[in-house]
Design a protein around this motif. Structure first.
Motif, PDB file in Angstrom:
ATOM      1  N   ILE A  33       0.857  -1.183   0.000  1.00  0.00           N
ATOM      2  CA  ILE A  33       0.000   0.000   0.000  1.00  0.00           C
ATOM      3  C   ILE A  33       0.893   1.232   0.000  1.00  0.00           C
ATOM      4  CG2 ILE A  33      -1.723   1.322   1.281  1.00  0.00           C
ATOM      5  CD1 ILE A  33      -2.913  -1.262   2.254  1.00  0.00           C
ATOM      6  N   LEU A  34       0.654   2.124  -0.949  1.00  0.00           N
ATOM      7  CA  LEU A  34       1.375   3.388  -1.020  1.00  0.00           C
ATOM      8  C   LEU A  34       0.626   4.424  -0.202  1.00  0.00           C
ATOM      9  CD1 LEU A  34       3.818   4.834  -2.473  1.00  0.00           C
ATOM     10  CD2 LEU A  34       2.091   5.731  -4.052  1.00  0.00           C
ATOM     11  N   MET A  35       1.358   5.126   0.668  1.00  0.00           N
ATOM     12  CA  MET A  35       0.764   6.124   1.548  1.00  0.00           C
ATOM     13  C   MET A  35       1.632   7.378   1.551  1.00  0.00           C
ATOM     14  SD  MET A  35       0.015   3.527   4.750  1.00  0.00           S
ATOM     15  CE  MET A  35      -0.745   4.791   5.767  1.00  0.00           C
ATOM     16  N   PRO A  36       1.108   8.519   2.005  1.00  0.00           N
ATOM     17  CA  PRO A  36       1.959   9.694   2.197  1.00  0.00           C
ATOM     18  C   PRO A  36       2.937   9.442   3.345  1.00  0.00           C
ATOM     19  CG  PRO A  36      -0.388  10.267   2.316  1.00  0.00           C
ATOM     20  CD  PRO A  36      -0.295   8.782   2.388  1.00  0.00           C
ATOM     21  N   GLY A  37       4.119  10.055   3.279  1.00  0.00           N
ATOM     22  CA  GLY A  37       5.036   9.989   4.407  1.00  0.00           C
ATOM     23  C   GLY A  37       4.368  10.539   5.657  1.00  0.00           C
ATOM     24  N   LEU A  38       4.684   9.964   6.803  1.00  0.00           N
ATOM     25  CA  LEU A  38       4.039  10.362   8.056  1.00  0.00           C
ATOM     26  C   LEU A  38       4.732  11.579   8.670  1.00  0.00           C
ATOM     27  CD1 LEU A  38       3.504   6.806   9.590  1.00  0.00           C
ATOM     28  CD2 LEU A  38       2.018   8.080   8.037  1.00  0.00           C
ATOM     29  N   ILE A  39       4.048  12.215   9.611  1.00  0.00           N
ATOM     30  CA  ILE A  39       4.567  13.410  10.280  1.00  0.00           C
ATOM     31  C   ILE A  39       4.545  13.194  11.786  1.00  0.00           C
ATOM     32  CG2 ILE A  39       4.176  15.860  10.752  1.00  0.00           C
ATOM     33  CD1 ILE A  39       2.957  16.087   7.956  1.00  0.00           C
ATOM     34  N   ASN A  40       5.633  13.546  12.437  1.00  0.00           N
ATOM     35  CA  ASN A  40       5.697  13.566  13.897  1.00  0.00           C
ATOM     36  C   ASN A  40       5.516  15.013  14.338  1.00  0.00           C
ATOM     37  OD1 ASN A  40       6.382  13.527  16.628  1.00  0.00           O
ATOM     38  ND2 ASN A  40       7.955  11.975  16.357  1.00  0.00           N
ATOM     39  N   GLY A  41       4.389  15.301  14.996  1.00  0.00           N
ATOM     40  CA  GLY A  41       4.019  16.670  15.300  1.00  0.00           C
ATOM     41  C   GLY A  41       4.656  17.289  16.535  1.00  0.00           C
ATOM     42  N   HIS A  42       5.399  16.514  17.313  1.00  0.00           N
ATOM     43  CA  HIS A  42       6.128  17.066  18.468  1.00  0.00           C
ATOM     44  C   HIS A  42       7.118  16.022  18.943  1.00  0.00           C
ATOM     45  CE1 HIS A  42       6.987  19.185  22.243  1.00  0.00           C
ATOM     46  NE2 HIS A  42       6.816  18.029  22.860  1.00  0.00           N
ATOM     47  N   THR A  43       8.406  16.349  18.832  1.00  0.00           N
ATOM     48  CA  THR A  43       9.418  15.387  19.267  1.00  0.00           C
ATOM     49  C   THR A  43      10.627  16.112  19.840  1.00  0.00           C
ATOM     50  OG1 THR A  43      10.583  13.362  18.624  1.00  0.00           O
ATOM     51  CG2 THR A  43      10.636  15.182  17.045  1.00  0.00           C
ATOM     52  N   HIS A  44      11.555  15.333  20.382  1.00  0.00           N
ATOM     53  CA  HIS A  44      12.806  15.861  20.939  1.00  0.00           C
ATOM     54  C   HIS A  44      13.949  15.009  20.401  1.00  0.00           C
ATOM     55  CE1 HIS A  44      10.746  18.467  23.840  1.00  0.00           C
ATOM     56  NE2 HIS A  44       9.951  17.442  24.110  1.00  0.00           N
ATOM     57  N   ILE A  45      14.595  15.490  19.364  1.00  0.00           N
ATOM     58  CA  ILE A  45      15.682  14.739  18.732  1.00  0.00           C
ATOM     59  C   ILE A  45      16.782  14.401  19.734  1.00  0.00           C
ATOM     60  CG2 ILE A  45      17.602  15.008  17.113  1.00  0.00           C
ATOM     61  CD1 ILE A  45      15.627  16.422  15.221  1.00  0.00           C
ATOM     62  N   TYR A  46      17.080  15.341  20.632  1.00  0.00           N
ATOM     63  CA  TYR A  46      18.207  15.131  21.552  1.00  0.00           C
ATOM     64  C   TYR A  46      18.008  13.945  22.480  1.00  0.00           C
ATOM     65  CZ  TYR A  46      15.606  17.316  25.406  1.00  0.00           C
ATOM     66  OH  TYR A  46      14.686  17.597  26.380  1.00  0.00           O
ATOM     67  N   SER A  47      16.777  13.424  22.569  1.00  0.00           N
ATOM     68  CA  SER A  47      16.526  12.266  23.436  1.00  0.00           C
ATOM     69  C   SER A  47      17.277  11.022  22.978  1.00  0.00           C
ATOM     70  CB  SER A  47      15.030  11.967  23.496  1.00  0.00           C
ATOM     71  OG  SER A  47      14.532  11.542  22.236  1.00  0.00           O
ATOM     72  N   THR A  48      17.846  11.063  21.774  1.00  0.00           N
ATOM     73  CA  THR A  48      18.657   9.954  21.265  1.00  0.00           C
ATOM     74  C   THR A  48      19.682   9.491  22.296  1.00  0.00           C
ATOM     75  OG1 THR A  48      18.414  10.729  18.986  1.00  0.00           O
ATOM     76  CG2 THR A  48      20.264   9.248  19.440  1.00  0.00           C
ATOM     77  N   PHE A  49      20.336  10.452  22.957  1.00  0.00           N
ATOM     78  CA  PHE A  49      21.433  10.110  23.861  1.00  0.00           C
ATOM     79  C   PHE A  49      20.950   9.650  25.241  1.00  0.00           C
ATOM     80  CE2 PHE A  49      24.081  12.739  20.934  1.00  0.00           C
ATOM     81  CZ  PHE A  49      24.952  11.724  20.580  1.00  0.00           C
ATOM     82  N   SER A  50      19.649   9.560  25.423  1.00  0.00           N
ATOM     83  CA  SER A  50      19.145   9.023  26.695  1.00  0.00           C
ATOM     84  C   SER A  50      19.042   7.500  26.651  1.00  0.00           C
ATOM     85  CB  SER A  50      17.759   9.605  27.003  1.00  0.00           C
ATOM     86  OG  SER A  50      16.780   9.095  26.113  1.00  0.00           O
ATOM     87  N   ARG A  51      19.146   6.934  25.468  1.00  0.00           N
ATOM     88  CA  ARG A  51      18.935   5.490  25.338  1.00  0.00           C
ATOM     89  C   ARG A  51      20.056   4.717  26.051  1.00  0.00           C
ATOM     90  NH1 ARG A  51      18.128   3.392  19.303  1.00  0.00           N
ATOM     91  NH2 ARG A  51      17.113   5.448  19.229  1.00  0.00           N
ATOM     92  N   GLY A  52      19.696   3.956  27.063  1.00  0.00           N
ATOM     93  CA  GLY A  52      20.683   3.184  27.820  1.00  0.00           C
ATOM     94  C   GLY A  52      21.372   3.951  28.921  1.00  0.00           C
ATOM     95  N   MET A  53      21.060   5.239  29.066  1.00  0.00           N
ATOM     96  CA  MET A  53      21.727   6.077  30.068  1.00  0.00           C
ATOM     97  C   MET A  53      21.322   5.640  31.482  1.00  0.00           C
ATOM     98  SD  MET A  53      21.842  10.234  30.105  1.00  0.00           S
ATOM     99  CE  MET A  53      20.099  10.445  30.461  1.00  0.00           C
ATOM    100  N   ASN A  54      22.304   5.549  32.359  1.00  0.00           N
ATOM    101  CA  ASN A  54      22.055   5.064  33.717  1.00  0.00           C
ATOM    102  C   ASN A  54      22.406   6.166  34.717  1.00  0.00           C
ATOM    103  OD1 ASN A  54      21.577   3.501  35.950  1.00  0.00           O
ATOM    104  ND2 ASN A  54      23.479   2.340  35.809  1.00  0.00           N
ATOM    105  N   LEU A  55      21.372   6.813  35.249  1.00  0.00           N
ATOM    106  CA  LEU A  55      21.561   7.859  36.249  1.00  0.00           C
ATOM    107  C   LEU A  55      20.714   7.530  37.475  1.00  0.00           C
ATOM    108  CD1 LEU A  55      21.197  11.091  34.048  1.00  0.00           C
ATOM    109  CD2 LEU A  55      23.314  10.172  35.004  1.00  0.00           C
TER     110      LEU A  55
END
Length: 432
Positions: A54-76
């Motif tokens: 099925i062909l569809m329009p590309g999706l949109i993320n209407g609110h995000t935080h790119i910098y959260s990438t570096f939280s993955r696996g972080m242990n504090l």
């Protein structure tokens, strides 16, 4: 010119079977495969077979935080007793040390995850205490230039940071406007922004729409009432910051009076149900927003990159909230999805979100072999229950360029992931 053939088409409004599409940066022609035999093929550079897809329009993320990438696996050390504790113990520690190169790496990695999840446009709310000036252009370089996606970016102004630099960064980036990217005016949340900062923002920002967290937790409302004698929305209104096309993320704890104010000010509310549940802050009152004709869009608050999970969780959580399987229906969800396309269309000055001639060629091809009959009447049921739950597009196209070709990302990435892991080591060492 490129073509996708032998495919079913669905754009959250119309459904077609056994069709083809011709496109470059925009969609040039759509028709049935019976017509495709008469097309002169010598002008077509690439033909993609969309059989059993099925062909569809590309999706949109209407609110995000790119910098959260570096939280993955972080242990504090993490023992929050309130939402403010979550900010203090996790997010404000992380964003406080990020520098400009960290921003680029987080954006590349996050952007790749977006591509794999069929997201071709994202609206980001950025923060990085290590560097402020120039960071939005770094995000643009990664997301829009190197990965070939579209993005709306802003820096979250907060009294935690250098206010003048926050304002300068937002205003400077808002001048970079084209069909791929645009700048909003970022503000963190009422509870981290003083009256003097709000006044300064109003005096300097001009007509740039704001992008701000509003009443995500009860803490935000209590803080506003205790310090200023008014709710969060009243503060924003009194400081004349509720301009057209502003994005207010969350709005979980607004009351009827605040909803009436928002309904009279042409703003959009970005719902983020999975993050709200993860942070245990409650869920938005969609019926309240709907009654006041407040248009909602949908984001994920930086919790991964899979926006279809938000479609599912919003539906299920609203039914659970209102204790009725009829409380939130496919019509409600489709309205929110289409609002998100409408918002981006207006901000970037493009036609996006439809499979129709003249619309931008932001497309995703999703393998799907239906186990039951499929038709115009039940197509969204197939999409919702058969595709969103196991979403894995094989081709992703943005601005007419193939950014993922049969599950392969076009940009070479091996060094980027190594650099990202090394950057995370340095960031985590700073925090510990």
């Amino acid at each position: 010119m490129k073509a996708i053939v032998n495919s079913k088409f669905y754009d959250f409004k119309n459904y077609r079977e056994d069709s083809y599409i011709l496109f470059d940066e925009k969609i040039l022609k759509i028709g049935s495969m019976k017509e495709f035999t008469s097309i002169e093929k010598k002008h077509i550079d690439t033909i993609i077979d969309g059989s059993n897809c099925i062909l569809m329009p590309g999706l949109i993320n209407g609110h995000t935080h790119i910098y959260s990438t570096f939280s993955r696996g972080m242990n504090l050390p993490f023992n929050p007793q309130s939402f403010k504790d979550i900010l203090d113990q996790l997010w404000w520690k992380l964003d406080g040390v990020l520098d400009i190169e960290d921003c680029y790496l987080s954006a590349i990695i996050y952007g790749v995850d977006c591509i794999k999840n069929g997201v071709t446009t994202l609206i980001d709310h950025h923060a990085s205490g290590g560097n402020i000036l120039g960071t939005l252009k770094k995000l643009k370089t990664a997301i829009c230039d190197d990965l070939g996606l579209r993005g709306l970016f802003c820096f979250e102004t907060s009294d935690r940071f250098n206010i003048d630099q926050c304002i300068e960064e937002n205003i400077d980036f808002s001048k970079v406007k084209n069909e791929s990217c645009y700048g909003l005016f970022g503000m963190h949340a009422s509870m981290s922004i003083s009256d003097s900062t709000m006044e300064k923002v109003y005096n300097l920002k001009g007509d740039i729409p704001i992008h701000i967290h509003v009443a995500e937790s009860l803490d935000d409302e209590i803080d506003a009432i205790n310090k200023y004698g008014k709710t969060v929305v009243e503060r924003l209104r009194d400081h004349k910051l509720l301009g057209n096309n502003s994005i207010l993320a969350h709005c979980v704890h607004i009351n009827h009076m605040e909803a009436e104010i928002l309904g009279n000010n042409n703003v959009f509310v970005a719902l983020n149900p999975t993050s709200n549940m993860n942070n245990a802050v409650g869920l938005p009152d969609y019926n309240l927003l709907k009654r006041h004709n407040i248009p909602c869009i949908i984001g994920n608050d930086g919790l991964g990159a899979n926006i279809t999970r938000e479609y599912l969780n919003l539906t299920y959580s609203m039914k659970n909230k209102y204790q009725s399987p009829l409380a939130f229906n496919f019509g409600d969800l489709l309205k929110i999805i289409n609002n998100t396309y409408e918002y981006v269309s207006n901000q970037l000055g493009i036609k996006i979100g439809r499979l129709d001639e003249g619309y931008v060629a932001d497309l995703i091809l999703v393998p799907y072999n239906p186990p039951t009959m499929i038709s115009e009447e039940n197509i969204f049921s197939h999409i919702y229950f058969g595709i969103f739950d196991n979403f894995a597009p094989s081709y992703v196209i943005c601005k007419g360029s193939i950014v993922m070709d049969n599950y392969k990302i076009k940009l070479p990435l091996s060094n980027v992931y190594e650099e990202s892991r090394e950057a995370s080591r340095k960031i985590w060492n700073k925090l510990n």
